[in-house]
Every structure is written in structure tokens, then in C-alpha cells.
Design an enzyme around this catalytic site. Structure first.
Site, short mmCIF file in Angstrom:
data_model
loop_
_atom_site.label_atom_id
_atom_site.label_comp_id
_atom_site.label_asym_id
_atom_site.label_seq_id
_atom_site.Cartn_x
_atom_site.Cartn_y
_atom_site.Cartn_z
CE LYS A 1 -4.49 1.03 0.05
NZ LYS A 1 -5.59 0.34 -0.49
CG ASP B 1 -7.39 3.54 -0.75
OD1 ASP B 1 -7.88 2.25 -0.75
OD2 ASP B 1 -7.51 4.15 0.02
#
Ligand code: NDP
Length: 447
Positions: A128, A168
Site C-alpha cells: 500500500k 484508493d
């Protein structure tokens, strides 16, 4: 050492070695506290310190992102990429641009991503990244300059066989476009598979935009089917009004659900007649406005600034905004008001106290790792299409997504029953995801 004590000790080490990263601690605890029965059945995981190794990222990058705003002033943001685990495939996981981003948020998301990606059955590792840059209120030119600076550093750590980011919070098709443009320029390679969430006009996959929201609703459908129920006719509330929320609402409506509320970080829209999704799409996707403006168009809808979405009575609730948005008190309200199914489109939106309420109440509760895995699964389908220089139809890709979500539900359901806790999707998802990663780690040696 007894397995419960071993897990307690590992958790203590994680807290000590990663001070101040509360969200990361929470995500680790949620997974490893369910693993004692797995260690009892498979002692080789403890012997080879698999949990200890999984909790330590393979690589963590923090970098300066300098850029010029429209007034010509220099701004300095901070960039992150945590490459957590690559035993199943190249690192894979989105980028978040939001002022709340710091290392602890990136690590919680990266840690969860390992198991989520494993659950999809696709060949992808977990990662991430993101930045504390806030795209809200910034012009397209500012967003572009920021993305170019961000990618100028990050590009050297990426590659279709190394690390493949996606979107995201705060990162959609616009940002992915600017990031890909700079990657192409820095490397002199049209390497489509290095980013996912691209526009279908230049290498993206149909259904990727819809995938997380649709997939979450497919997961709800499966949980309800296992109880002899369906979405048709049910009243639903969905938090957020971003990518995940919009397409969760769309699929709920297609399957006969009546969505009566959604939100953004400023407030809540309640529209008993049913949310007008075309209007939400226009306000949020096209005009980048606030959800409050919905009530100016529909006078029979109410907008409450700072309102409490979870107080609105419903059968199905989908948290699709952000972490820890649904606490213990909100969970109690939902259960008291007769809600029977919760599925997490967002990552870790329910606090540990909220999760306990759902589990004790016996309602159907689908944790994010399983319920929102459709987004990354469709990213992996995008990588497949890029690798074969192919582009699949909407119908074919949606069918693949549907099959993947049914498979994830089935595997979690079966594992929960096998380990003595039928209907416990938290346990099922953690065990299935963990075992796939752990077995690969054993096979690849101590690396
Ligand atoms: P978007 O940026 O498109 O939308 C985010 C939505 O959540 C907006 O409505 C935003 O409101 C709201 N929100 C964000 N932060 C907060 C906050 N601190 N408090 C209240 N509301 C907030 O993001 P996505 O829809 O892509 O992501 C939503 C969630 O889904 C995240 O948890 C993400 O990690 C998760 N997820 C996303 C996937 C994807 O494919 N995009 C895949 C899997 C999970 P506002 O506009 O006011 O900020």
C-alpha cells in the site's frame, strides 16, 4: 509455549517495534488473535516464525514530494510505499492521497492487503502507499504536478513484475492517468501492467471502476443466500459517496435494494424515496462537489451536517468510506434497529468494539478483507488483459468478478465451519488468507 501466549508475545513485539501506529496495531491484532487454532493444527507455522515474518514489511519507503501550487509556491508533501509481502506475486495495493495518511495508515492497509489478495486466489502480493497530499480543492494542474513529482521518486521501485499500485481514497482515474504518464516518461516504456485502475480508453479494464462496490454487494448476496434471504426489497444505507459507495449503491439498486442514505466527510443525505444515483454520480464524479448539494435538487431529501448515518433504520448497512467510521455505539444502534447484514466496502471501517457487537448479535457480518476484495481481484484481471494485450467485454469481466466473490464467500464460510465457528467470516477470511500466504512462505524458505 502455548499458542495464545505466543500470539500475545508477537503482538507485544509489533506494538514495541512500531510505536504510535495505532491503526497498524489494530489490524495486526484483528488477524493474529484468530490464528491460535491454525497454529495448533499446523505447528510448522510457529516453528518457522511465519507470523513474526508476516508482521514485518519486506520494504518501507518514505520520500519527499515537492511540487508547485498554482500561485507558484513550493509545497512539500510526504510519499509512502510499504511493500509488505511478495510470496504470492508482485506487490499489489492502492495509493491513498488524504491529509490523514502517515506510516501507520499505510502499514495497516498494506497488512490487510496481504490477506485480501491471497483470498482472491490471484498471483499478487500485498502493498500500500500514498501521501498526505490533499487533492480536495486543488486544480487539475496542481494534481498533475503533484502526481508527476510523486512518480519521479516512486517509479524506480515499481514494475509489472515488482510492484503494481492502483487507486484508493483520493486516487481515481485522473490521478492514475497522471501517474502513468510520468512513469512512461521516466522509463521510456509503455508498461501497461505497472498500474491498475487505468481508463479503459488506454489499457484499463472494464468493470474495474465498479468492481469494489459491485463485489461488496455480491458478497452480501452470498451471505444472505446462505441464510435463505435476498437483497430484493431490503432497505439499505451506504456510507461515503466515493468510488466504492457509488457502485455499491448501483448494484444494490439493480438487485432490488432500496438505498435511503449515503454521506461524505461533512454530512449525511437521507432520502426515504431512494437515493438518486445519477445525481450522486454527477455531483461527485463529474463536478467534484459536496453531497450537501443533493438536498438542493431533491427538496424531499434531508441533509444533516455531521449527521449519524448508522442511526437510520435499515436491513443492510455497507460502510464504504474510511477506517473506524462505525464504532460500538453505532453497531448497537444498527442491531437494535433490525439490521441483518453488514459488509465492509471500506478497509477496517468497524472498530474492534463494533465487530464484537456484530459477532455477538449473530447477524451476517462480512469483513473488508473478504467483502471488498473484488476491487483488487479485478485489478489482477486488468493485469491479465495487459499481459495478453487483450480487452475483455463488460459482461465477461463482471462474470469473472462474480465468480471470484462467490469463491471467496464459499472458502471463508467453509473455513469458519471447519475451525468450529460457523458463520464467522472474520475467522474464515483470516484463516484462508493467512494459510495461503504462510504455505508459500514455507515453500520459498527464509527470505
Ligand atoms: P474515494 O476517495 O472515492 O471516496 C471516499 C469516500 O469516503 C468519500 O465520500 C469521502 O468523503 C469519504 N471519506 C474519506 N475519508 C473520510 C473520513 N475521514 N471521514 C468520513 N468520510 C470520509 O475512495 P474509495 O471509495 O476508493 O475508498 C473508500 C474506502 O474503500 C476506503 O476505505 C478504501 O481503502 C476502500 N477500498 C477501496 C477500493 C477501491 O477499489 N477504490 C478497494 C478496496 C477498498 P469526502 O469526499 O468528504 O472526503
Amino acid at each position: 509455549m502455548p499458542n495464545a501466549a505466543r500470539i500475545e508475545r508477537i503482538y507485544g513485539q509489533v506494538v514495541r517495534r512500531n510505536p504510535g501506529e495505532a491503526e497498524f496495531h489494530q489490524a495486526v491484532k484483528e488477524v493474529i488473535e484468530t490464528l491460535a487454532p491454525v497454529l495448533a493444527k499446523y505447528p510448522e507455522y510457529a516453528e518457522h516464525k511465519v507470523i513474526e515474518r508476516i508482521c514485518e514489511p519486506e520494504r518501507q519507503l518514505i520520500f519527499r514530494v515537492p511540487w508547485h501550487d498554482d500561485r507558484g509556491e513550493v509545497q512539500i508533501s510526504r510519499g509512502f510505499r510499504v511493500q509488505f509481502n511478495s510470496v504470492l506475486g508482485p506487490y499489489k495495493g492502492g495509493l491513498r492521497f488524504h491529509p490523514s495518511v502517515y506510516l501507520g495508515i499505510v502499514k495497516f492497509l498494506g497488512f490487510e492487503q496481504i490477506f485480501k489478495n491471497a483470498l482472491t486466489g490471484m498471483p499478487i502480493g500485498g502493498a500500500k502507499g500514498g501521501s498526505d497530499f490533499d487533492p480536495k480543492g486543488r486544480s487539475d494542474a496542481e494534481v498533475m504536478r503533484f502526481c508527476q513529482s510523486f512518480m519521479t521518486e516512486l517509479h524506480r521501485h515499481l514494475g509489472e513484475f515488482t510492484d503494481v499500485p492502483a487507486g484508493d481514497i483520493g486516487v481515481g482515474a485522473r490521478e492514475i492517468g497522471y501517474l502513468f504518464g510520468q512513469y512512461k516518461r521516466m522509463t521510456n516504456r509503455y508498461e501497461s501492467g505497472v498500474l491498475t485502475g487505468k481508463s479503459p480508453q488506454w489499457g484499463g479494464s472494464l468493470v474495474r471502476r465498479e468492481a469494489t462496490g459491485y463485489g461488496t454487494v455480491y458478497f452480501v448476496e452470498e451471505m444472505l443466500r446462505a441464510r435463505g434471504e435476498s437483497i430484493d426489497g431490503k432497505t439499505c444505507v451506504v456510507s461515503g459517496s466515493g468510488n466504492v459507495a457509488i457502485y455499491a449503491i448501483e448494484k444494490l439498486q439493480q438487485l432490488g435494494g432500496r438505498v435511503v442514505a449515503c454521506s461524505d466527510s461533512n454530512g449525511v443525505i437521507h432520502h426515504a424515496r431512494g437515493i438518486d444515483l445519477a445525481l450522486v454520480k454527477r455531483l461527485k464524479e463529474v463536478e467534484r462537489r459536496r453531497i450537501a448539494d443533493y438536498a438542493d435538487v431533491h427538496r424531499d431529501a434531508s441533509y444533516v451536517a455531521g449527521g449519524r448515518l448508522w442511526d437510520i433504520p435499515c436491513d443492510i448497512a455497507l460502510p464504504c468510506a474510511t477506517q473506524n467510521e462505525l464504532d460500538e455505539a453505532a453497531a448497537r444502534r444498527l442491531v437494535e434497529n433490525g439490521c441483518t447484514a453488514i459488509a465492509e466496502g471500506a478497509n477496517m471501517p468497524t472498530t474492534p468494539g463494533g465487530v464484537r457487537v456484530f459477532q455477538q448479535s449473530g447477524i451476517a457480518y462480512g469483513p473488508g478483507k473478504a467483502a471488498n476484495a473484488g476491487g483488487v481481484a479485478t485489478s489482477a484481471l486488468e493485469m491479465q488483459q495487459n499481459a495478453s494485450r487483450d480487452a475483455w467485454s463488460f459482461g465477461h469481466t463482471e462474470q469473472r468478478l462474480h465468480d471470484i466473490m462467490s469463491g471467496i464467500h464459499r472458502n471463508c464460510h467453509e473455513a469458519a465451519a471447519e475451525f468450529g465457528s460457523p458463520g464467522n467470516y472474520v475467522l474464515g477470511a483470516n484463516i484462508v488468507g493467512f494459510r495461503r500466504v504462510a504455505d508459500a512462505m514455507l515453500a520459498l524458505g527464509v527470505i
